[in-house]
Design a protein around this motif. Structure first.
Motif, PDB file in Angstrom:
ATOM      1  N   ASP A 195       0.838  -1.189   0.000  1.00  9.73           N
ATOM      2  CA  ASP A 195       0.000   0.000   0.000  1.00  9.73           C
ATOM      3  C   ASP A 195       0.877   1.244   0.000  1.00  9.73           C
ATOM      4  OD1 ASP A 195      -2.211   1.532   0.026  1.00  9.73           O
ATOM      5  OD2 ASP A 195      -2.897   0.963   2.019  1.00  9.73           O
ATOM      6  N   SER A 196       0.307   2.340  -0.471  1.00  8.27           N
ATOM      7  CA  SER A 196       1.016   3.604  -0.432  1.00  8.27           C
ATOM      8  C   SER A 196      -0.005   4.715  -0.323  1.00  8.27           C
ATOM      9  CB  SER A 196       1.849   3.787  -1.700  1.00  8.27           C
ATOM     10  OG  SER A 196       2.318   5.100  -1.775  1.00  8.27           O
ATOM     11  N   ARG A 197       0.465   5.862   0.155  1.00  7.92           N
ATOM     12  CA  ARG A 197      -0.406   7.028   0.238  1.00  7.92           C
ATOM     13  C   ARG A 197      -0.528   7.683  -1.126  1.00  7.92           C
ATOM     14  NH1 ARG A 197      -4.245   6.563   2.846  1.00  7.92           N
ATOM     15  NH2 ARG A 197      -5.128   8.314   1.793  1.00  7.92           N
ATOM     16  N   GLU A 198       0.452   7.444  -1.995  1.00  7.40           N
ATOM     17  CA  GLU A 198       0.418   8.038  -3.334  1.00  7.40           C
ATOM     18  C   GLU A 198      -0.188   7.002  -4.266  1.00  7.40           C
ATOM     19  OE1 GLU A 198       1.350  11.085  -3.271  1.00  7.40           O
ATOM     20  OE2 GLU A 198       2.214  10.949  -1.275  1.00  7.40           O
ATOM     21  N   PRO A 199      -1.287   7.359  -4.960  1.00  7.55           N
ATOM     22  CA  PRO A 199      -1.960   6.359  -5.792  1.00  7.55           C
ATOM     23  C   PRO A 199      -1.027   5.693  -6.797  1.00  7.55           C
ATOM     24  CG  PRO A 199      -3.224   8.391  -5.743  1.00  7.55           C
ATOM     25  CD  PRO A 199      -1.965   8.650  -4.982  1.00  7.55           C
ATOM     26  N   GLN A 201       1.965   4.877  -6.541  1.00  8.53           N
ATOM     27  CA  GLN A 201       2.908   3.913  -5.965  1.00  8.53           C
ATOM     28  C   GLN A 201       2.210   2.763  -5.253  1.00  8.53           C
ATOM     29  OE1 GLN A 201       5.654   6.016  -3.374  1.00  8.53           O
ATOM     30  NE2 GLN A 201       5.468   7.795  -4.670  1.00  8.53           N
ATOM     31  N   TRP A 386      -8.883   1.638  -0.053  1.00  7.53           N
ATOM     32  CA  TRP A 386      -8.687   2.541  -1.190  1.00  7.53           C
ATOM     33  C   TRP A 386      -9.971   3.285  -1.532  1.00  7.53           C
ATOM     34  CZ3 TRP A 386      -5.345  -1.110  -4.729  1.00  7.53           C
ATOM     35  CH2 TRP A 386      -4.028  -1.094  -4.254  1.00  7.53           C
ATOM     36  N   SER A 389     -10.197   6.500   0.270  1.00 12.30           N
ATOM     37  CA  SER A 389      -9.111   7.476   0.179  1.00 12.30           C
ATOM     38  C   SER A 389      -9.520   8.666  -0.677  1.00 12.30           C
ATOM     39  CB  SER A 389      -7.884   6.830  -0.450  1.00 12.30           C
ATOM     40  OG  SER A 389      -7.459   5.771   0.348  1.00 12.30           O
ATOM     41  N   GLU A 391      -7.738  10.706  -2.632  1.00 14.03           N
ATOM     42  CA  GLU A 391      -7.066  10.961  -3.898  1.00 14.03           C
ATOM     43  C   GLU A 391      -7.807  10.314  -5.064  1.00 14.03           C
ATOM     44  OE1 GLU A 391      -5.583   9.837  -1.210  1.00 14.03           O
ATOM     45  OE2 GLU A 391      -3.998  11.258  -0.670  1.00 14.03           O
ATOM     46  N   ARG A 392      -7.937  11.089  -6.153  1.00  8.43           N
ATOM     47  CA  ARG A 392      -8.698  10.616  -7.303  1.00  8.43           C
ATOM     48  C   ARG A 392      -8.086   9.362  -7.927  1.00  8.43           C
ATOM     49  NH1 ARG A 392     -11.857  13.813 -10.411  1.00  8.43           N
ATOM     50  NH2 ARG A 392     -12.374  14.830  -8.481  1.00  8.43           N
TER      51      ARG A 392
ATOM     52  N   GLU B  44       5.276   6.016   5.414  1.00  2.24           N
ATOM     53  CA  GLU B  44       5.825   5.534   4.156  1.00  2.24           C
ATOM     54  C   GLU B  44       7.183   6.173   3.863  1.00  2.24           C
ATOM     55  OE1 GLU B  44       3.007   6.028   1.061  1.00  2.24           O
ATOM     56  OE2 GLU B  44       4.377   5.211  -0.434  1.00  2.24           O
ATOM     57  N   ASN B 231     -15.803   9.511   0.524  1.00  2.00           N
ATOM     58  CA  ASN B 231     -15.921   9.489  -0.935  1.00  2.00           C
ATOM     59  C   ASN B 231     -17.352   9.254  -1.373  1.00  2.00           C
ATOM     60  OD1 ASN B 231     -13.527  10.084  -2.110  1.00  2.00           O
ATOM     61  ND2 ASN B 231     -12.778   7.986  -2.142  1.00  2.00           N
ATOM     62  N   PHE B 251     -11.015  16.104   1.530  1.00  2.00           N
ATOM     63  CA  PHE B 251     -11.884  15.613   0.464  1.00  2.00           C
ATOM     64  C   PHE B 251     -12.346  16.754  -0.443  1.00  2.00           C
ATOM     65  CE2 PHE B 251     -11.750  12.011   3.130  1.00  2.00           C
ATOM     66  CZ  PHE B 251     -11.939  10.938   2.279  1.00  2.00           C
ATOM     67  N   GLN B 254      -9.276  17.516  -2.703  1.00  2.00           N
ATOM     68  CA  GLN B 254      -9.026  16.554  -3.778  1.00  2.00           C
ATOM     69  C   GLN B 254     -10.125  16.569  -4.837  1.00  2.00           C
ATOM     70  OE1 GLN B 254      -6.442  14.454  -4.328  1.00  2.00           O
ATOM     71  NE2 GLN B 254      -5.281  14.923  -2.477  1.00  2.00           N
ATOM     72  N   LYS B 322      -1.426  16.695   1.305  1.00  2.00           N
ATOM     73  CA  LYS B 322      -2.459  15.705   1.628  1.00  2.00           C
ATOM     74  C   LYS B 322      -3.661  16.360   2.303  1.00  2.00           C
ATOM     75  CE  LYS B 322      -0.568  12.322  -0.093  1.00  2.00           C
ATOM     76  NZ  LYS B 322      -1.273  11.719  -1.222  1.00  2.00           N
TER      77      LYS B 322
END
Lengths: 427, 348
Positions: A195-199, A201, A386, A389, A391-392, B44, B231, B251, B254, B322
């Motif tokens: 898993d990652s916070r950046e989509p 990655q 996910w 989350s 992020e798009r 991370e 979401n 949210f 983003q 973020k």
């Protein structure tokens, strides 16, 4: 007499058309039902595929860097850990776009490249120490916004202040694209990363391994236990005994208990009483074993009942003991049915999230588990995380993970069908 | 089939024996789903840039996290707890009772709670906290006899104030288990509730009743509990242009191409306004660290160093990307010192 028969014939004939119509109607009802079910399935699969298929490709960006031997030598892990690779990549971007000035603009420019680029460059240098002193072009992950743009998920018609990707960034991306410095490639990262916070990655390796380990534990425990219980209850247990009836009723009830209850049980027993470590595939597998066991027992018993009594009688007739009868004759014939039951129970367990919520498997885990006692997540849990989350870029990742889960499930069901075909005996 | 069972058992035993971990060598974090994106980002980076393993971060909600955090000292218990509100006195006492004596409290920044609406909506929303209270409370003062409470009579926004749009009141928000809901109730609802003088007076005399008036959300369908998944709320707003949705600022950040944030008391929910403190519905976010685990679990001081560094939580740090709203510089320095020297919380 003749008259009577004629009359009967008349009655039958007059009703015949109606009976045939009814028959045709019934067939149509069946076809319509199947059509509706298939249409829903197709719609579901189509929407998931349409959203998720793009996640199997990922945008890469070419970066020119000069590997200065004064800074980088010696290329050992200790030394390279201290080198500012991020700076190298940023410098390269600034050189590609010399007109970009000002802090804000530069920050927007740096965001074209994923934050993992520095680590990718470091690993590349570690593997290619002979390239020191040369100017090289390496391909690194592009940022998620760039990736979304390349896949056509950014609506450029809306005013600039209403989108994440600004006009300048789009101009840069177009320029890079014309120079051939942006490329959509097969998304290895999705299968090799945790898993990652950046989509861009994020990957499913941890979830996939977690699910696999849990399935191994579940199969290893629920299959032998389930079969043993089924054989005893079906072949050896005294009939019409109060306790045997109680056990049977309880097994049937347990098969219908909501799965979250098993999660609570797992929390209380395996984590609380035995003190096993949280978030591990071992505990997940044990909890899912509790859940699948009743299903396996019921399916195995059905398979044993389906073996004709003549087989048992013949075996007993030539002098076999009851144990010999069961293990030499009944069990081999019942095995395909038992295997099917076990695999279908496992497939259900594979898709479970609720019990795993209780035992701490809803977690951010980056490093892949090396064994049953390392923390891991599971595929359905990863999908859940996910989907939640902001992020798009995670939208397509979510659907792609669903596709992987469906493929996994499909393979297990296929295995069930193949095993049955291969082992099934007809008489 | 004996063979089958045996081989599986052997495999299982082999796998568990080889990798039996006597101690835990990774940091274990639990807690709020609002802080989860920030802690995971730091975790991370920390895992990639140091030799320590990547910390494990579990999303349990603030209350659930505190329960685990305060259960005791030892490798099976978490080292750090994320919270989207301050630790409660009852939680602090539970910690003390279970031997978790020294807790380091680190504020990491702010989060704004946004009332979002679809960009397709025909009107811009400009609400006051009093409007929000009147629209969503279970019981409100009777407009004819303001000293008396009646069950919420308003069905349309313009019933409350003629300047508001003539559409039915409908808000999608999180369920009571959520920290976002707690903060929304405390900041927006209570903020509006206090504008009635007699209710404000009540706070001193009968705190319990004051809370039950200000914190109760109506249950007649105008407030729709949409689950913990923000979401989902964003998607529902797209399909329902007249509805409002309650969620965290990240949210909005983003999904800025789809969602607008309603002005509250005339202030727009932007990054700058929340950072300056002019946007009224914002809350601090915290992490709590078990001091007894420093030294027991490797990497905790280094992890805190990373978390409180300028490149993480600074004005232009990666956490702001973020959606974390950074604290002012002096506050950052103060909490960085707390983190690096591990100064425990004395009392609440």
């Amino acid at each position: 007499m003749n008259n009577d028969a004629n009359q009967t014939l008349e009655i039958v004939k007059s009703g015949l058309a109606r009976r045939r119509r009814r028959e045709t109607r019934f067939r149509w009802y069946g076809r319509i039902a199947i059509f509706i079910a298939m249409a829903f399935l197709a719609l579901l699969l189509f929407s998931i595929l349409a959203r998720g298929i793009s996640a199997f490709q990922q945008t890469y960006i070419a970066v020119d860097v000069y590997l200065n031997p004064e800074e980088l030598a010696p290329p050992t892990p200790e030394h390279l850990g201290k080198v500012d690779f991020e700076g190298l990549i940023r410098q390269s971007l600034r050189e590609t776009f010399p007109e970009v000035t000002g802090r804000r603009q530069k920050r927007a420019l740096y965001r074209l490249v994923s934050s993992s680029a520095a680590y990718e460059l470091r690993d590349w240098v570690l593997q290619h120490p002979d390239q020191l002193g040369k100017a090289v072009t390496i391909w690194v992950l592009a940022g998620s916004d760039v990736d979304m743009y390349m896949k056509g998920a950014v609506d450029v018609s809306v005013p600039e202040d209403q989108r994440r990707l600004k006009d300048d960034q789009i101009r840069w991306i177009e320029q890079l694209r014309q120079q051939g410095r942006l490329d959509l490639r097969f998304n290895k990262v999705f299968f090799l990363n945790g898993d990652s916070r950046e989509p861009e990655q994020a990957g499913i390796l941890v979830a996939f391994k977690g699910s696999l380990y849990m399935m191994i534990v579940t199969l290893a425990l629920s299959f032998p236990l389930g079969i043993a219980a089924a054989i005893y209850l079906e072949e050896f247990a005294p009939k019409k005994n109060f306790w045997v009836d109680m056990v049977e009723i309880n097994i049937n009830n347990l098969a219908a208990v909501p799965s979250i209850v098993f999660g609570l049980l797992g929390l209380a027993v395996f984590l609380g009483y035995f003190g096993l470590p949280r978030s591990t595939p071992l505990v997940g597998g044990l909890t899912l074993t509790l859940m699948t066991l009743p299903t396996v027992i019921i399916a195995s018993r059905a398979a044993l009942t389906a073996v004709p009594p003549s087989i048992r009688e013949a075996a007993l007739g030539v002098g076999a003991s009851r144990t010999q009868t069961v293990f030499h004759h009944v069990l081999p014939l019942a095995m395909p049915g038992m295997l099917t039951g076990a695999i279908i129970g496992m497939a259900r367990a594979l898709g479970e999230t609720a019990p795993l919520l209780m035992i701490g498997m809803v977690a951010f885990i980056v490093d892949p588990p090396q064994g049953l006692l390392d923390p891991a997540t599971a595929l359905p849990v990863q999908i859940y995380l996910w989907a939640d989350s902001p992020e798009r870029g995670f939208v397509e990742r979510t659907s792609a993970a669903i596709i992987v889960l469906l493929v996994f499930l499909g393979l297990m069901n296929l295995l069930a069908v193949l095993l049955r075909r291969r082992l099934e005996k007809r008489w | 089939m004996k063979f089958n069972a045996l081989s599986f058992a052997a495999l299982l035993a082999a796998m568990s024996f080889n990798l039996q971990a006597a101690t835990r060598n990774y940091i274990y974090v639990v807690g709020s789903s609002t802080v989860y994106p920030f802690t995971t980002t730091v975790a991370e980076r920390f895992g990639k840039s140091t030799d320590f393993p990547t910390p494990k971060v579990e999303s349990t909600g603030t209350g659930g996290g505190m329960k685990l955090f305060c259960a005791g000292i030892g490798v099976q218990h978490p080292d750090i707890s994320d919270a989207s509100r301050r630790i409660k006195r009852s939680e602090f006492e539970r910690c003390q009772k279970n031997g978790v004596k020294e807790i380091v409290e680190i504020k990491i920044g702010y989060d704004g709670i946004v009332l979002g609406y679809s960009r397709k909506a025909p009107h811009a929303w400009n609400l006051s906290r009093r409007h929000i209270f009147l629209a969503l409370a279970k019981e409100v003062p009777d407009p004819k006899n303001p000293g008396k409470l009646i069950s919420n009579p308003y069905h349309q926004w313009n019933d409350i104030d003629p300047s508001l749009p003539a559409v039915a009141i409908k808000a999608y928000g999180p369920p009571p288990t959520s920290g976002t809901r707690d903060a929304f109730v405390e900041l927006a609802m209570e903020g509006g509730c206090k504008t009635f003088d007699w209710i404000k007076e009540l706070k001193k005399e009968d705190k319990h009743r004051y809370k039950s008036i200000c914190h109760a959300i109506r249950e007649d369908g105008a407030y729709v509990e949409a689950g913990e998944n923000d979401n989902l709320i964003v998607q529902k707003l797209g399909a329902d242009p007249n509805a409002l949705g309650i969620f965290g600022f990240s949210f909005l950040d983003q999904n800025i191409d789809k969602i607008n944030g309603a002005k509250i008391d005339g202030v727009e929910p932007t990054f700058e306004n929340i950072a300056e403190g002019t946007y009224p519905v914002s809350r601090p976010l915290f992490i709590y660290v078990k001091k007894a685990h420093v030294g027991l679990i490797p990497g905790i001081p280094q992890f805190l160093d990373e978390y409180t560094s300028e490149k993480a939580w600074g004005d232009e740090g990666y956490l702001t990307d973020k959606g974390l709203i950074p604290m002012p510089k002096e506050e950052r320095e103060k909490y960085r010192k707390t983190a690096l020297e591990q100064i425990p919380l004395q009392s609440l």
